[in-house]
Design an enzyme around this catalytic site. Structure first.
Site, PDB file in Angstrom:
ATOM      1  N   MET A  29       0.842  -1.198   0.000  1.00 42.79           N
ATOM      2  CA  MET A  29       0.000   0.000   0.000  1.00 42.79           C
ATOM      3  C   MET A  29       0.882   1.255   0.000  1.00 42.79           C
ATOM      4  SD  MET A  29      -3.430  -0.968   1.994  1.00 42.79           S
ATOM      5  CE  MET A  29      -2.860  -0.741   3.649  1.00 42.79           C
ATOM      6  N   HIS A  33       9.002   1.271   3.235  1.00 50.88           N
ATOM      7  CA  HIS A  33      10.094   1.310   4.205  1.00 50.88           C
ATOM      8  C   HIS A  33      10.949   0.068   3.997  1.00 50.88           C
ATOM      9  CE1 HIS A  33       7.624  -1.645   6.236  1.00 50.88           C
ATOM     10  NE2 HIS A  33       6.623  -0.779   6.306  1.00 50.88           N
ATOM     11  N   HIS A  36       9.237  -3.371   3.490  1.00 52.02           N
ATOM     12  CA  HIS A  36       8.762  -3.643   2.123  1.00 52.02           C
ATOM     13  C   HIS A  36       9.952  -3.994   1.211  1.00 52.02           C
ATOM     14  CE1 HIS A  36       5.505  -0.598   3.288  1.00 52.02           C
ATOM     15  NE2 HIS A  36       4.795  -1.667   2.978  1.00 52.02           N
ATOM     16  N   ASP A 151       2.123  -9.083   8.999  1.00 49.48           N
ATOM     17  CA  ASP A 151       0.670  -9.279   8.928  1.00 49.48           C
ATOM     18  C   ASP A 151       0.436 -10.789   8.838  1.00 49.48           C
ATOM     19  OD1 ASP A 151      -0.297  -6.345   8.451  1.00 49.48           O
ATOM     20  OD2 ASP A 151       1.414  -6.644   7.144  1.00 49.48           O
ATOM     21  N   MET A 185       8.618  -2.285  11.682  1.00 50.90           N
ATOM     22  CA  MET A 185       8.469  -1.224  10.676  1.00 50.90           C
ATOM     23  C   MET A 185       7.058  -1.266  10.110  1.00 50.90           C
ATOM     24  SD  MET A 185      11.996  -1.283   8.613  1.00 50.90           S
ATOM     25  CE  MET A 185      13.512  -0.811   9.418  1.00 50.90           C
ATOM     26  N   SER A 186       6.503  -0.075   9.876  1.00 53.57           N
ATOM     27  CA  SER A 186       5.148   0.014   9.352  1.00 53.57           C
ATOM     28  C   SER A 186       4.969   1.388   8.721  1.00 53.57           C
ATOM     29  CB  SER A 186       4.148  -0.152  10.507  1.00 53.57           C
ATOM     30  OG  SER A 186       2.875   0.316  10.114  1.00 53.57           O
ATOM     31  N   ARG A 188       2.436   3.118   8.953  1.00 51.64           N
ATOM     32  CA  ARG A 188       1.744   3.950   9.944  1.00 51.64           C
ATOM     33  C   ARG A 188       2.715   4.585  10.949  1.00 51.64           C
ATOM     34  NH1 ARG A 188      -2.240  -0.061   9.047  1.00 51.64           N
ATOM     35  NH2 ARG A 188      -4.253   0.830   8.431  1.00 51.64           N
TER      36      ARG A 188
END
Ligand code: AMP
Length: 281
Positions: A29, A33, A36, A151, A185-186, A188
Site C-alpha cells: 500500500m 520502508h 517492504h 501481517d 516497521m510500518s 503507519r
C-alpha cells in the site's frame, strides 16, 4: 524501472517477457520502508523480474479516517525502488483501474481464519484483502508472491485464498523487519510523534517477555502480565493480546506439545493502530 498506472499496459508488458522468465510479485500500500524493500529484494533474488504494486485498497479499511490519513508518498516510493538492482516493474493504479463503479468487496469464507483477531476488530477487513489480492494475482499472474509475517493473519489468509480460488502461485512469507528500538516497521509509524515512537517499543518488549516466559508460564498468567504492562503505560492502549495456534489462529487456552504458537498484539498510540507478532516455540 517502468511504472504502469493501468492494468492493460501492465498485462501487455508482462506478456511480452520471455516465456520462462520467473515473475515475482510484492503487493504493497506504499509509504515504503525497509520492511517492504526486504520483500522486494528477496523477490529479486528468486525471480527474473519483480512487480511491485502500490495501491491503498479502500475496501480493506473499516475506518474512513484511517483510510484518509493513510500515508501516501509515491515519489519517495519510486526513488526507493529505483535504487534497487534488478528488473522492477511498478503498478501504481487509481481506484477506478481495479474497481468498477462499485467499490465493494466479495464475501469470503477462509475456514474461520477471518473471524479471529484482526477479523474481530476490523469487520470486513479480510473480505477487502481477499478481493484485492485476488484481483492483483489475476492481473500479474506471478510465479511467486511475497507477504510479510508482520501481517501474519493476512499471510495465512492469502495462502487459504490461493488454495480456494486455485490460483497457480506460490506464497512466500518473509520475516518482520524492525526499527533499532524493536518497533516493527510500518507505514503507519510515519504518523507517530517522537514520543509515541519511543513508547511504542512496549509492544516489542512485551512480545519478547512473553516469548521468554512461554515455556514455563501458564497462558492465563501471560495474558494477565501483558494487560498489566499496558495498564502501566499511559501512551499505548492495548486493543488485544492473543496467544494463538499458528495454523488455526484460534486463541490458545492451554499449550499442546505438538502445536506451534504465536503471540499477537494490536495497540493504539493515540489514533494510530499498530500490530505486531512473534513466534513462541
Ligand atoms: P502494506 O503496505 O502494509 O500492505 O505491506 C505490504 C507487505 O509488506 C505486506 O505483505 C506486509 O506484511 C509487508 N510488511 C509490512 N511491514 C513489514 C515489516 N516490518 N517487515 C516485513 N514485511 C513487512
Amino acid at each position: 524501472m517502468v511504472i504502469h498506472t493501468q492494468k492493460e499496459t501492465l498485462v501487455q508488458a508482462l506478456s511480452s517477457t520471455a516465456n520462462n522468465d520467473k515473475i515475482g510479485f510484492v503487493p504493497t500500500m506504499g509509504a515504503l520502508h525497509e520492511g517492504h524493500i526486504s520483500l522486494v529484494k528477496k523477490a529479486l533474488s528468486e525471480n527474473d523480474l519483480v512487480v511491485v504494486s502500490i495501491f491503498v485498497n479502500p475496501t480493506q479499511f473499516n475506518n474512513t479516517a484511517d483510510l484518509a490519513k493513510y500515508p501516501r508518498t509515491p515519489k519517495d516510493d519510486i526513488s526507493l525502488l529505483k535504487n534497487l538492482k534488478g528488473d522492477v516493474i511498478v503498478y501504481l493504479p487509481e481506484v477506478s483501474d481495479l474497481y468498477d463503479d462499485s467499490v465493494s468487496a466479495k464475501k469470503y469464507n477462509f475456514g474461520g481464519l477471518e473471524n479471529e483477531m484482526e477479523g474481530k476488530h476490523r469487520k470486513g477487513h479480510f473480505d477487502g484483502v481477499g478481493t484485492i489480492v485476488s484481483k492483483l494475482l489475476r492481473i500479474v499472474k506471478p510465479d511467486t508472491a511475497y507477504f510479510g509475517e508482520k501481517d501474519f493473519q493476512q499471510l495465512q489468509i492469502v495462502k487459504n485464498l490461493v488454495s480456494i480460488e486455485k490460483l497457480p502461485v506460490k506464497i512466500v512469507g518473509c520475516p518482520i523487519l524492525r526499527e533499532k528500538n524493536g518497533l516493527a516497521m510500518s507505514s503507519r509509524n510515519k504518523r507517530l510523534s517522537a514520543k509515541q515512537f519511543g513508547e511504542a517499543t512496549i509492544i516489542y518488549k512485551t512480545l519478547n517477555e512473553v516469548r521468554e516466559k512461554f515455556s514455563f508460564t501458564p497462558i492465563n498468567d501471560l495474558n494477565a502480565m501483558v494487560a498489566e504492562r499496558f495498564l502501566q503505560n499511559p501512551h499505548l492502549n492495548l486493543e488485544y493480546f492473543e496467544i494463538a495456534n499458528e495454523k488455526t489462529l484460534k486463541t490458545a487456552k492451554r499449550k499442546s506439545k505438538d502445536s506451534k504458537y504465536r503471540a499477537f498484539i494490536a495497540a493504539f498510540a493515540g489514533e494510530i493502530r499498530l500490530i505486531d507478532n512473534m513466534p513462541l516455540n
